[in-house]
Structures are given as C-alpha cells and as structure tokens.
Design an enzyme around this catalytic site. Structure first.
Site, PDB file in Angstrom:
ATOM      1  N   SER A  22      81.181  33.962  14.315  1.00  0.00           N
ATOM      2  CA  SER A  22      81.585  34.947  15.324  1.00  0.00           C
ATOM      3  C   SER A  22      80.921  36.295  15.031  1.00  0.00           C
ATOM      4  CB  SER A  22      83.106  35.076  15.320  1.00  0.00           C
ATOM      5  OG  SER A  22      83.542  35.616  14.094  1.00  0.00           O
ATOM      6  N   CYS A  23      81.340  37.325  15.733  1.00  0.00           N
ATOM      7  CA  CYS A  23      80.723  38.639  15.628  1.00  0.00           C
ATOM      8  C   CYS A  23      80.937  39.311  14.278  1.00  0.00           C
ATOM      9  CB  CYS A  23      81.208  39.557  16.749  1.00  0.00           C
ATOM     10  SG  CYS A  23      82.929  40.061  16.545  1.00  0.00           S
ATOM     11  N   GLY A  24      81.947  38.853  13.512  1.00  0.00           N
ATOM     12  CA  GLY A  24      82.158  39.408  12.187  1.00  0.00           C
ATOM     13  C   GLY A  24      83.213  40.493  12.110  1.00  0.00           C
ATOM     14  N   VAL A  25      83.810  40.882  13.227  1.00  0.00           N
ATOM     15  CA  VAL A  25      84.810  41.949  13.207  1.00  0.00           C
ATOM     16  C   VAL A  25      86.149  41.445  12.692  1.00  0.00           C
ATOM     17  CG1 VAL A  25      86.136  43.545  14.630  1.00  0.00           C
ATOM     18  CG2 VAL A  25      83.681  43.328  14.980  1.00  0.00           C
TER      19      VAL A  25
END
Length: 126
Positions: A117-120
């Site tokens: 995923s985006c890593g957030v």
C-alpha cells in the site's frame, strides 16, 4: 462544507461507449490519512500526549471513527471516559481522556508488517 463534499470529489474522465468517446465528470470517494492523537495518564509518567494511530479513511465522520477505534482497542469502554475531542486540524483528531483514566500504551503496541500500500497506515505520525 457538507459531509458529502468532504468525502467526495469530482474529476474529469473519458467515457468510451462502443465507438463513441467523450469527456464527462465523475464523482469519486476521497481517501486521506487520519492521525489519532491521545492525551492520557500514564501510571509512571503522568500526563502524556502521543500519536497512537494513522489510518486511511474517507473523510467525514472522523470523531466516530476515532472513538470507535479507541473502543475497539479497549482504550475506552465508554464515551464517558473522554474529556475533550478536537478535530479542528486537517487530518488530525486529538482525544483527551479524563484525568483519572489511567492508560498503559505498551498494551496496544504492534509489530510492523510490510504491505504494497501507500505506506501511511501504521506510521507513528503524519
């Protein structure tokens, strides 16, 4: 701004039907990070303020989302344990537990895992 306006945006798209092609507008759900910050009493340190979670969400019902998160993680067992909620900052919600509500942060710490995923999600703060 209405709840619907917070959670949706309009974008231009190209619509293709058989051999016809045209520009039009489409409404899509937005997704943004939400940082949940908690003020609580630590049995050893006294009053503490920490970022405890970041999650991706469709904006619009952040107070209920954050309180539901605290409830599902057994940080609170009732909304009566919350003294204040501040959602004035963009993508940040601050929740203060009542002074007499003692909380040990170590009991909700998790091990990290990797996703594509985006890593957030899972970050300590925005």
């Amino acid at each position: 701004m209405t709840e619907l306006e917070k959670s949706n945006t309009t974008i231009s798209i190209t619509k293709v039907r058989e051999s016809e092609r045209g520009e039009t507008q489409d409404i899509v759900a937005m997704e943004e990070p939400l940082e949940i910050r908690l003020g609580y009493t630590d049995p050893l340190k006294g009053r503490v303020h920490r970022s405890i979670s970041i999650t991706m969400r469709t904006p619009g019902d952040d107070i209920n989302l954050a309180c539901g998160f605290l409830y599902s993680e057994s940080i609170i067992s009732s909304i009566d344990e919350v003294s204040t909620i501040d959602d004035r900052a963009d993508n940040v919600i601050r929740i203060e537990l009542k002074e007499d509500r003692v909380f040990d942060l170590s009991r909700i710490e998790r091990h990290f895992y990797t996703t594509s995923s985006c890593g957030v999600c899972g970050k300590a703060s925005l």
